[in-house]
Design a protein around this motif. Sequence first.
Motif, PDB file in Angstrom:
ATOM      1  N   ILE A  49       0.867  -1.183   0.000  1.00 48.94           N
ATOM      2  CA  ILE A  49       0.000   0.000   0.000  1.00 48.94           C
ATOM      3  C   ILE A  49       0.908   1.239   0.000  1.00 48.94           C
ATOM      4  CG2 ILE A  49      -1.812   1.270   1.182  1.00 48.94           C
ATOM      5  CD1 ILE A  49      -2.769  -1.308   2.407  1.00 48.94           C
ATOM      6  N   PRO A  50       1.077   1.877  -1.143  1.00 48.68           N
ATOM      7  CA  PRO A  50       1.975   3.036  -1.198  1.00 48.68           C
ATOM      8  C   PRO A  50       1.412   4.211  -0.414  1.00 48.68           C
ATOM      9  CG  PRO A  50       0.710   2.865  -3.225  1.00 48.68           C
ATOM     10  CD  PRO A  50       0.417   1.618  -2.424  1.00 48.68           C
ATOM     11  N   ASN A  51       2.290   5.132  -0.049  1.00 46.64           N
ATOM     12  CA  ASN A  51       1.824   6.383   0.526  1.00 46.64           C
ATOM     13  C   ASN A  51       0.957   7.113  -0.491  1.00 46.64           C
ATOM     14  OD1 ASN A  51       3.078   6.205   3.049  1.00 46.64           O
ATOM     15  ND2 ASN A  51       5.008   6.977   2.235  1.00 46.64           N
ATOM     16  N   CYS A  52       0.006   7.857   0.012  1.00 46.13           N
ATOM     17  CA  CYS A  52      -0.887   8.628  -0.854  1.00 46.13           C
ATOM     18  C   CYS A  52      -1.077  10.024  -0.265  1.00 46.13           C
ATOM     19  CB  CYS A  52      -2.237   7.923  -0.981  1.00 46.13           C
ATOM     20  SG  CYS A  52      -2.157   6.346  -1.872  1.00 46.13           S
ATOM     21  N   VAL A  53      -1.621  10.921  -1.076  1.00 43.88           N
ATOM     22  CA  VAL A  53      -1.823  12.300  -0.624  1.00 43.88           C
ATOM     23  C   VAL A  53      -3.254  12.723  -0.933  1.00 43.88           C
ATOM     24  CG1 VAL A  53       0.586  13.005  -0.826  1.00 43.88           C
ATOM     25  CG2 VAL A  53      -0.938  13.228  -2.808  1.00 43.88           C
ATOM     26  N   ASP A  54      -3.672  13.783  -0.277  1.00 47.22           N
ATOM     27  CA  ASP A  54      -4.984  14.372  -0.533  1.00 47.22           C
ATOM     28  C   ASP A  54      -4.880  15.209  -1.807  1.00 47.22           C
ATOM     29  OD1 ASP A  54      -7.390  15.698  -0.597  1.00 47.22           O
ATOM     30  OD2 ASP A  54      -7.366  16.287   1.503  1.00 47.22           O
TER      31      ASP A  54
END
Length: 246
Positions: A49-54
């Motif tokens: 699960i990669p990092n994600c951003v808003d």
Amino acid sequence: DKIHQKIAEKSFNRFTIVANDTHYFRHLGLDVPPATNYFSEIAPNKWFIPNCVDTNFFIRNDGIPSLKNKKIILVPRQITPDRGIDLAIKSFALFHQYYPEYYLYIIGPKREPAYYELCCSLIKQFNIDKNAVWIDFVKNEDMISYYSTAQLTLIPTLRREGTSLSALESMSCGTVTVSTNVAGLLDLPTVQGEPSPDSLSQAILEALKKRDYYSKLQQTKVHEIFNQKNWSNAWLNVIKSMDNKT
């Protein structure tokens, strides 16, 4: 590092593992190509699960009015050896020989004073004092204006990097982003170079020559893949899978 390695090896087959980059799994023996299998269970109890951003928050704005006339390469990094600030300075120094109108803006806390002093000495050695700017701290919401002002964001990591939030934030804002091809950065759509001054300076040149192309490509991929909806759904799937096994 040795202690962390031993803990990781002993934990790998005992627990459900969620990692934010594929390098972690390759390091522990799984054959997982970079930039594949996002948000999935790549092996029993092993999730990527990669990092994600808003992506609704990190949106391009009008930038910083006082910096509008400056061409800026932005390095949003903690000032530590792992984060490769010295590599950024060396790479910029090579680039600056041909494009002296550019400025290097380094934003981040100075975690290691001795390393900061080393970086300052490199700036003097390469005679780029007038084109290198240090900024200690910027609020997260204000980083949007820095990304929007910069011509390019540089992530010069040497080791120990996941799917960099700074890189994702920059690309979400539509700022072309260059990085080394180290660890979890391989899972991102950055323009990449080897962790050497020559290679990274060439990657900077390539990205700037095709800035519109790369910025649109990167922004589209971040909005499609590295968004909070995908991230939260993936974590729900991890929780559900664990419930089903109890």
